[in-house]
Scaffold this active site. Structure first.
Site: not given
Lengths: 469, 469
Positions: A46, A447
């Site tokens: 990869c 968050y």
């Protein structure tokens, strides 16, 4: 006990080391022989596009463990040695070295970890001879060859006037899947003008709306796109590619051509020995890795159970190779582990020419989900990767798919700026646990303004779909 | 039906809009009155440190919806209006405006969404008067005030010789939790020399090894750390802070002092009316949001069920405010939704002075897990955020906690470079689903070289712990 492993990359070497480690811990004498057809072991295939792109300085950096390291760990590693025949009854495998010498190796347990090989198109050859400039991307040898090819193309381009005359090196990438867009990135970063040819559309493993978004970014970066066409003809001169002609009759000048048409499992050895193969030609190991008495298989040469459909799927990826190799290796010593299957999670990016787009998917796309008989509901949501007032905020597009009948998640697809891609992992975890779209919408994800909106966009996407079910 | 909402930020406004939308969809006439003590609605308190840092140009950018937008959606929004008394029997709430006018508002359903307020230390005042330069960070008014205070400190510093004489503006941040390190970042970005004082240690909501890593980065960026001490005394001159003296006797010159000592639920209204409160002083809504007949509560003024311990926890965060407000709003119209609880997922970063560290957690820390009676096993793993050969690769440290008895995940903590923080979401999803450490280790998460190692580091961390259980 003698374990013979065929294939010295991620799956085979994971199996070899895991078995060896467990045997030693259990005080059991075990001999592990690994036959590797090539000259490299445990390298990151990869990573090759990033080496070609110039982001990785040297191919050796892609090698996780060298042959010497494997040997010093106690593995009898035989490079440039192919397994050319298998006799499951007598439990022997024929090892053939580069100079043609053959040896029948007896095994107690055989591990097939032969991986996959690129689909090789007819047009890559002329009269049985390869055409210079057309080359696939798979091994470290390929990576080194690509660096030479680009250098040669630069020389040729300079001879015909160079960049100043709009005659810099030109590449055609054939296939617009993961490798295709990674090679487009690599070529652009190397200053090579790039055309992407695909018989279907860009990133067809994602649904069309998301594929279109990727196509826009590719075009924005200067990649010329030709969708819905194939290579009709290759124009070569002195054994070197000069152009390709599409099935639409368009002539595309090319110094470099990459066939990025996917891979197929390398299973000739087992096929000849009568081992059962799946629809895609892969081995069919049970969850523990066994394919027949005394014979095991792991990695890209296998088809694995898709966790959502329950059906076999061919999803060749290093992550599965590492995991299935390790499980198989433990099971050779009686661990009794089971592989939980694949979700088809994948990620990539296209970062060149001023664009930076991250692309990820998990689970089923619309077509797959319909084929599997689901009552598919889906929705595309636009949002931002960070709170809108932060400099980090980048557009992100998320598609969520669920089954109307039981509200279960079927799949999630993400396309967006920096920070978008790895969001797929939360969706993958939810899918792994068989959760519903409601679970994804209401779970406690993180968050803070530099990282997300107060309603995390992945959850907005799930919630909006949930509200429509 | 008249719904009165007390508090016009995330929870209250989510409830108000959701109720109004559902009432309209159902053709039910409903009046929604919102009482907001301040002058702003629906703003991102979490964004204020980034405004102070100069990354957000204007406080107005932090406002998700203005008063006008709420009103034009049909909400009777009353700014600068406090709810000063509550009579649950007669179902009235007393609304007191800034000029002292009182009105007893009858309600059918009352929503308490009063949020939380910063812990106010005694030393922030002298003889009952605030000391200029000591100010908390909570509202938009606070944010604007901080921009003035920094400007004043710059002027004062210039008067005493300025940066050239090592006498630039100086801040002391008291408390080293999320807000503390965000304010340290903001000050450094504004060129303010910063000392961080904490009575315990840096980021004590994470286990010590990870907190230490954060402390190193803070120090690397030039933040002066004083752990294990509190503020003993404040030295002021002309009503303006000049220095603080720690309980260890050290005098720290300071033009600016931020108390970042956490928040506590704002529940005086309900307390006076006899509503039951939790250990942290928060309301105790049922999963639907109800606290008493006709009375509901959502957001930071509440304690919610922790999904791992099953106990109430005070986890004030905008994400829970948005979710619980929305659920409550739907339930006012009979939806029957339930909030699934909190995991304690949180994220932040420290990015200043050449450092960029992302910090995240979910579930229980070691101390919490032991208190909850778990047979805790844990392990810290070091890795990289991308494949080691990629330029994107940054160090990342992950701690995974699980219960030895049932192998269930208890918590995960992450500290690392760009790309580290949001990895917490996959762990949070696994925790949400009650999954084991084995699930996390073997699930199908995403991999490509710019994004992860072939064994995703979160999974390496889980696998290593799993192998030790």
């Amino acid at each position: 006990m003698r374990i013979v492993v065929v294939g010295g990359d991620a799956a085979g070497m994971s199996a070899a080391h895991t078995a060896l480690r467990r045997a030693r811990a259990a005080g059991r004498p075990v001999e592990v022989v690994v036959l590797e057809a090539g000259g490299d072991t445990s390298y990151s295939a990869c990573g090759i596009p990033y080496w070609i792109a110039g982001e990785v300085g040297d191919g050796e950096e892609l090698v996780a463990r060298t042959a010497e390291e494997h040997r010093s760990a106690g593995i009898d590693l035989r490079l440039h040695t192919r397994a050319t025949a298998l006799d499951p009854v007598r439990r022997t495998v024929t090892a053939t070295t580069a100079d043609g010498a053959e040896e029948a190796l007896r095994y107690d347990e055989l591990v097939l970890a032969t991986g996959a090989h690129p689909v090789h198109p007819d047009w890559a050859e002329r009269d049985g001879e390869p055409i210079a400039g057309i080359h696939s991307v798979k091994t470290l040898v390929d990576g080194a060859r690509w660096n030479e090819l680009i250098a040669e193309a630069e020389t040729a381009a300079a001879a015909r006037g160079g960049h100043d005359h709009g005659a810099g090196p030109r590449a055609v990438v054939v296939g617009a899947g993961y490798l295709g867009i990674e090679m487009a990135e690599a070529f652009l970063r190397r200053g090579v003008a790039t055309t992407l040819v695909t018989r279907s559309r860009v990133m067809s493993s994602l649904d069309e709306e998301l594929g279109d978004r990727i196509a826009e970014d590719l075009a924005g970066a200067g990649v010329v796109l030709r969708s819905g066409v194939e290579i009709g003809e290759v124009v070569s001169e002195g054994g070197r590619v000069r152009a390709v002609v599409t099935t639409a009759g368009e002539r595309l000048p090319a110094d470099l051509v990459v066939p990025a048409l996917g891979v197929e499992p390398t299973t000739a050895l087992g096929r000849a020995a009568g081992l059962p193969l799946g629809e895609n030609g892969g081995y069919l190991p049970d969850p523990g890795g066994r394919v027949a008495p005394g014979i095991w298989a792991a990695g890209d040469c296998c088809e694995y159970r898709h966790r959502i459909t329950g059906q076999r799927a061919f999803v060749p990826l290093g992550t599965h190779a590492n995991k299935t190799g390790r499980i198989l290796g433990a099971n050779l010593l009686g661990a009794g582990w089971q592989f939980g299957g694949v979700l088809g999670t994948a990620i990539t990016r296209f970062a060149a020419g001023g664009e930076h787009l991250e692309v990820a998917r998990t689970g089923l796309g619309t077509e797959q989900a319909l084929e599997a008989g689901h009552d598919v509901a889906s929705l595309v949501t636009e949002g931002t990767t960070a709170s809108g007032y932060m400099p980090e905020a980048e557009p992100i597009t998320i598609k969520v798919l669920a089954d109307r009948s039981d509200r279960r998640l079927l799949g999630v697809q993400v396309v967006g700026g920096p920070g978008a891609g790895k969001r797929i992992d939360a969706a993958a975890a939810a899918l792994w646990g068989g959760m519903t779209v409601d679970d994804l919408a209401w779970m406690d994800l993180s968050y803070a303004p530099p990282f997300a909106t107060a309603w995390e966009v992945l959850q907005v996407a799930a919630r909006r779909l949930a509200e429509r079910l």
